[in-house]
Motif scaffolding. Structure first.
Motif, short mmCIF file in Angstrom:
data_model
loop_
_atom_site.label_atom_id
_atom_site.label_comp_id
_atom_site.label_asym_id
_atom_site.label_seq_id
_atom_site.Cartn_x
_atom_site.Cartn_y
_atom_site.Cartn_z
N GLU A 196 -6.32 6.97 -2.21
CA GLU A 196 -5.66 6.03 -1.04
C GLU A 196 -6.97 4.73 -1.90
O GLU A 196 -6.73 3.99 -2.37
CB GLU A 196 -6.99 6.48 0.33
N THR B 110 -4.30 -2.44 5.90
CA THR B 110 -3.74 -1.31 6.63
C THR B 110 -4.32 -1.27 7.36
O THR B 110 -4.78 -2.37 8.07
CB THR B 110 -4.27 0.30 5.69
N HIS C 293 1.66 4.06 -3.01
CA HIS C 293 1.91 6.03 -2.80
C HIS C 293 2.78 5.78 -3.64
O HIS C 293 2.91 7.27 -4.00
CB HIS C 293 1.26 6.36 -1.18
N HIS D 122 0.52 -1.13 -0.30
CA HIS D 122 0.19 0.20 0.05
C HIS D 122 0.58 1.36 0.14
O HIS D 122 0.54 2.00 -0.70
CB HIS D 122 -0.54 0.07 1.33
N GLU E 106 -4.58 1.53 -2.80
CA GLU E 106 -5.73 -0.64 -2.17
C GLU E 106 -5.28 -1.35 -3.09
O GLU E 106 -5.61 -2.48 -3.24
CB GLU E 106 -6.59 0.25 -1.28
N TYR F 58 -7.22 13.36 -1.67
CA TYR F 58 -6.34 11.88 -0.24
C TYR F 58 -7.11 11.01 -0.59
O TYR F 58 -6.55 9.90 -0.61
CB TYR F 58 -6.66 12.57 1.00
N TYR G 229 -12.44 5.87 6.83
CA TYR G 229 -12.07 5.12 5.49
C TYR G 229 -12.68 4.89 4.37
O TYR G 229 -12.81 4.85 3.78
CB TYR G 229 -11.01 3.90 5.72
#
Length: 312
Positions: A240, A260, A214, A210, A244, A236, A267
């Motif tokens: 995410e 996570t 990023h 994960h 994921e 953001y 989330y």
């Protein structure tokens, strides 16, 4: 009298609403460990794995329906095998993309030939089709129902050799310290807790994947930018979703599930806010995730090849 028209089928809207309904129940089915007939990825009738958004969608549907076969096919493909979809079985919508060239005269050409005309313009289009899992079909050969492979056991909090080798070979610096996991763009480093903090080591690799996802957004890598990002805003949330799904796709290859350190209402709300406001988001971000997954696999392969050459 005006004729009533049946609304045009909108695959993007149907699929997005399906995902929204699932997440609203507080469920992320793609995080559930699964294999179907020895495969961790849904397969086409010829054995090729689905990619991108279709991989994500059929993984989710396989888990939720409890299918034991990884194979999916259209009705004509089943008929060609002298098999029949059982009455009452529901199909699953998947999508494909193509491109169309339109010349200056307005003629539309969807052939695969080359067009060197400067007047031609390229348009991408999305179409949908429906597939059934082999478990919904009678009369298929036994090869569509392979035996499941035994689930490997791993010692708690200990590295898993093939996963560790994969991640160690990626040329993105990871610092193991503290209790939080994050990517810090100013220094271009990933920060991770030690594997000893994870009872199940597969979760350690899910978190690592994960955070490396990023890191692929950096300008010198895939240059993925959704605008100014801060915790809780849409930019953001979009990033995410990409991270994921990258973890999902990598996990299918290596044998872990997306994970996570936090999986809470906030989330889930990130996903819902994006999906409710943009029915095309899951398609674009699944493509982003596939690119990130392919990038990390390529970097790992390059790193391992370099180490082998040095050792030779």
């Amino acid at each position: 009298m005006a004729r009533s028209r049946t609304p045009k089928f909108d695959a993007s809207e149907v699929i997005t609403n399906e995902i929204i309904r699932i997440i609203e129940r507080g469920v992320l089915p793609w995080r559930k460990p699964w294999t179907a007939g020895g495969s961790s990825r849904p397969l086409r009738v010829g054995g090729e794995p689905y990619q991108g958004v279709n991989n994500f969608l059929l993984t989710m549907r396989t888990v939720m329906a409890g299918h034991s076969s990884p194979f999916w096919m259209t009705l004509p493909q089943a008929n060609a095998l002298d098999a029949k979809v059982r009455k009452g079985e529901k199909s699953s919508v998947v999508v494909y993309y193509g491109q169309s060239r339109k010349d200056a005269g307005g003629e539309d050409d969807r052939s695969d030939g080359d067009d060197h005309s400067e007047e031609a313009r390229i348009f991408r289009f999305q179409k949908s089709y429906r597939v059934f899992n082999a478990c919904q079909i009678d009369g298929l050969p036994d090869s569509f129902f392979p035996d499941p492979e035994p689930v490997p056991e791993h010692a708690p909090s200990e590295p898993i050799p093939h996963m560790q080798a994969f991640f160690d070979a990626i040329d993105i610096t990871t610092v193991f310290t503290g209790t939080e996991a994050y990517y810090l763009p100013p220094v271009d480093k990933v920060y991770m807790p030690s594997i000893t903090r994870f009872q199940d080591p597969r979760n350690f690799y899910g978190v690592w994947a994960h955070e490396l996802a990023h890191a692929t957004k950096a300008p010198h890598r895939l240059n993925r930018d959704f605008g100014f990002s801060k915790f809780g805003n849409t930019s953001y949330a979009r990033e995410e979703i990409v991270a994921e799904l990258t973890s999902v796709f990598l996990g299918q290859t290596l044998g872990f599930t997306a994970h996570t350190l936090e999986m809470n209402a906030a989330y889930l709300h990130n996903w819902l806010r994006v999906l409710r406001s943009d029915k095309g988001a899951i398609f674009r971000h699944a493509a982003d995730a596939q690119r990130a997954c392919d990038y990390l696999i390529a970097r790992s392969e390059t790193g391992r090849a370099g180490r082998s050459a040095e050792a030779a």
